[in-house]
Motif scaffolding. Structure first.
Motif, PDB file in Angstrom:
ATOM      1  N   ILE A   1      55.190  12.656 148.681  1.00  0.00           N
ATOM      2  CA  ILE A   1      56.117  11.532 148.787  1.00  0.00           C
ATOM      3  C   ILE A   1      55.500  10.307 149.469  1.00  0.00           C
ATOM      4  N   SER A   2      54.206  10.403 149.849  1.00  0.00           N
ATOM      5  CA  SER A   2      53.552   9.249 150.457  1.00  0.00           C
ATOM      6  C   SER A   2      52.049   9.367 150.263  1.00  0.00           C
ATOM      7  N   GLU A   3      51.370   8.245 150.215  1.00  0.00           N
ATOM      8  CA  GLU A   3      49.935   8.271 149.968  1.00  0.00           C
ATOM      9  C   GLU A   3      49.149   8.868 151.116  1.00  0.00           C
ATOM     10  N   ASP A   4      49.780   8.969 152.309  1.00  0.00           N
ATOM     11  CA  ASP A   4      49.076   9.553 153.451  1.00  0.00           C
ATOM     12  C   ASP A   4      49.304  11.056 153.573  1.00  0.00           C
ATOM     13  N   GLY A   5      49.937  11.698 152.557  1.00  0.00           N
ATOM     14  CA  GLY A   5      49.890  13.149 152.492  1.00  0.00           C
ATOM     15  C   GLY A   5      51.109  13.936 152.907  1.00  0.00           C
ATOM     16  N   TYR A   6      52.288  13.331 152.941  1.00  0.00           N
ATOM     17  CA  TYR A   6      53.491  14.114 153.221  1.00  0.00           C
ATOM     18  C   TYR A   6      53.947  14.802 151.939  1.00  0.00           C
ATOM     19  N   VAL A   7      54.263  16.098 152.045  1.00  0.00           N
ATOM     20  CA  VAL A   7      54.642  16.913 150.885  1.00  0.00           C
ATOM     21  C   VAL A   7      55.983  17.587 151.171  1.00  0.00           C
ATOM     22  N   VAL A   8      56.879  17.548 150.181  1.00  0.00           N
ATOM     23  CA  VAL A   8      58.201  18.180 150.300  1.00  0.00           C
ATOM     24  C   VAL A   8      58.222  19.469 149.498  1.00  0.00           C
ATOM     25  N   THR A   9      58.836  20.505 150.044  1.00  0.00           N
ATOM     26  CA  THR A   9      59.031  21.764 149.332  1.00  0.00           C
ATOM     27  C   THR A   9      60.260  22.446 149.896  1.00  0.00           C
ATOM     28  N   ASN A  10      60.526  23.681 149.468  1.00  0.00           N
ATOM     29  CA  ASN A  10      61.616  24.475 150.035  1.00  0.00           C
ATOM     30  C   ASN A  10      61.157  25.194 151.293  1.00  0.00           C
ATOM     31  N   ASN A  11      62.067  25.368 152.231  1.00  0.00           N
ATOM     32  CA  ASN A  11      61.746  26.116 153.435  1.00  0.00           C
ATOM     33  C   ASN A  11      61.382  27.559 153.107  1.00  0.00           C
ATOM     34  N   HIS A  12      62.087  28.168 152.142  1.00  0.00           N
ATOM     35  CA  HIS A  12      61.812  29.583 151.857  1.00  0.00           C
ATOM     36  C   HIS A  12      60.444  29.782 151.207  1.00  0.00           C
ATOM     37  N   VAL A  13      59.832  28.721 150.695  1.00  0.00           N
ATOM     38  CA  VAL A  13      58.495  28.827 150.122  1.00  0.00           C
ATOM     39  C   VAL A  13      57.442  29.043 151.208  1.00  0.00           C
ATOM     40  N   ILE A  14      57.631  28.384 152.354  1.00  0.00           N
ATOM     41  CA  ILE A  14      56.595  28.408 153.396  1.00  0.00           C
ATOM     42  C   ILE A  14      57.027  29.150 154.655  1.00  0.00           C
ATOM     43  N   ASP A  15      58.276  29.624 154.705  1.00  0.00           N
ATOM     44  CA  ASP A  15      58.784  30.252 155.921  1.00  0.00           C
ATOM     45  C   ASP A  15      57.969  31.486 156.290  1.00  0.00           C
ATOM     46  N   GLY A  16      57.473  31.530 157.507  1.00  0.00           N
ATOM     47  CA  GLY A  16      56.695  32.662 158.005  1.00  0.00           C
ATOM     48  C   GLY A  16      55.248  32.686 157.582  1.00  0.00           C
TER      49      GLY A  16
END
Length: 476
Positions: free
Chosen positions: A97-112
């Motif tokens: 979502i930004s050229e400096d590297g912020y990425v959006v995903t679901n919490n359950h994808v990366i949780d733990g």
């Protein structure tokens, strides 16, 4: 004249074709090419304890014993190194979502996850760190470091999405890599199980691995984050859900600024107003608003909101139901002073409430009630056999030491009260928004309602500590 008419008709036909072409694109190829550099695959790695396989499946001394021991060792289930922790991987999707590297995903994808790896459309891979996450909306914000500016996509206004609009889902279904599917907005404002749910339903194919990927409109704007599917077999059947972008952007802004969410908190327990409550509550004209069932210590109590109030307006916006009020409060800035309009005793009042923070309110202490005088008698009223609370009943039913009201000893199965769900063991706390300390209090409230020409009475009932209002007909 005929030639002019035919010419005009031909022009109208061409315009109609152009409008139809705009409404139904011949191809999504240009859109896919435009957004693909910003969509990413996400691989997570987690250390988990080894699960020991079944033992004793062959008798000791059997000629197959050595064979099965070697098999278990190869599978990591033997006695040697088989019990050591192992790594488990999972796949998902996301978008930059930004050229400096912020990425959006679901919490359950990366949780733990212990390690998170971002794979771009070009094949480049970069490690990611978690900036913040919100389990309530299942949204997480990640950050990658890149020497070059990254391609990114922007959010659109999900409130402008209409049922029937074209949308395109992009992601990593079943680990197959970059994949595109198209469909329409099937429905809006869907709620699944969360307090702040606002899902766009779509028939664009969404499968496992699509979680966290973007849902685009035809302008290449993200209007949703693909989160869940409804399916009897685990595969897409055309019922997918994407968290609306207008919810996601508020969460992302807070995660980026604070690393956590900071939602407004009013400090009330509430329930929806039902049709049968309209007759029972003086001044209530329609089944709209939120009925206050309890006011623990907090902002609402300090502002003077009371149990039995019906919240009609919050911060200048009409309250339709509980879900709408919860979302409005949660989206309001912590510490903001808002005006809340309530209906009380047939009249509206405007109260000013300074909102607290919901995340800090989990340990709020309920307001203390008065102690009920001992009155060991019982009586049947409206199909309810009631008795005042005694210390013995508090102990028997697990009630708080300061619980007051009338305990239901029995409920006639032929009564309207039974149809409304009242059962033995329930605690009647209020009638007509006035506290009950004795049976005579209940009888007086019933008589007042009849004298006032009402056909029902509003009861505040507690079961397992949870309060709710019930409108009970007086024609028993």
């Amino acid at each position: 004249m005929r030639a002019m008419w035919l010419s005009a008709l031909g022009l109208m036909f061409l315009i109609a074709q152009a409008v139809a072409a705009q409404a139904r694109p011949d191809s999504f190829a240009d859109l896919a090419e435009q957004v693909s550099p910003a969509v990413v695959n996400i691989t997570t790695s987690t250390v988990v304890a080894s699960q020991t396989g079944p033992r004793g499946i062959v008798p000791e001394g059997s000629p197959f014993e050595d064979f099965f021991r070697e098999f278990q060792d190869r599978q990591g289930e033997g006695d040697g190194d088989g019990n050591r922790p192992r790594r488990s991987s999972a796949l998902g999707s996301g978008f930059v979502i930004s050229e400096d590297g912020y990425v959006v995903t679901n919490n359950h994808v990366i949780d733990g996850a212990d390690e998170i790896l971002i794979e771009f459309f070009s094949g480049e891979e970069l490690p990611a760190t978690v900036v913040g996450k919100d389990p309530n909306t299942d949204i997480a914000l990640l950050k990658v470091e890149s020497e070059q500016p990254l391609a990114f996509v922007s959010f659109g206004d999900s409130d402008l999405s209409r049922v029937g609009d074209w949308v395109m889902a992009v992601g990593n279904p079943l680990g197959q890599g970059f994949s595109v599917s198209a469909g329409i907005v099937s429905a809006r404002n869907r709620a699944l199980s969360g307090t702040y749910d606002d899902y766009i339903q779509t028939d664009a194919a969404i499968n496992r691995g699509n979680s966290g990927g973007p849902l685009f409109n035809l302008d290449g704007e993200v209007v949703g984050v693909n989160t869940a599917i409804l399916s009897p077999n685990g595969g897409s059947i055309g019922i997918g859900f994407s968290m609306a972008s207008n919810v996601v952007t508020r969460v992302i802004d807070q995660l980026k600024e604070f690393g956590e969410t900071r939602r407004g908190w009013l400090g009330v327990r509430i329930q929806n107003v039902t049709e049968d409550m309209v007759e029972a509550v003086e001044g209530l004209e329609a089944a709209a608003g939120a009925m206050v069932t309890d006011v623990p210590t907090g902002p609402a109590e300090e502002a003077g909101i009371e149990a039995g109030d019906v919240i009609l307006s919050f911060d200048g916006k009409d309250v339709a139901d509980v879900r709408g009020l919860v979302r409005e409060v949660g989206n309001t800035e912590v510490g903001k002073a808002v005006r809340v309009v309530v209906l009380r005793d047939g009249k509206t009042q405007t109260l000013k409430v300074t909102l607290g923070r919901r995340e800090e309110a989990e340990t709020a202490v309920p307001a203390v009630a008065q102690v009920t005088p001992e009155e060991p008698i019982q009586k049947e009223v409206l199909g309810l056999t009631v008795t005042p609370v005694t210390q013995a009943l508090r102990d028997e039913l697990g009630l708080d030491a300061d619980a007051t009201g009338l305990v239901l000893q029995d409920v006639s199965e032929t009564s309207k009260a039974y149809e409304k769900g009242l059962r033995a063991g329930d605690l009647l706390v209020e009638a007509s928004q006035q506290k009950l300390l004795s049976i005579s209090d209940l009888e007086a409230r019933i008589q007042d309602a009849k004298d006032g020409g009402r056909k029902s009475i509003l009861l505040l009932v507690r079961r397992g500590g949870e309060p709710r209002f019930v409108a009970l007909a007086l024609d028993e």
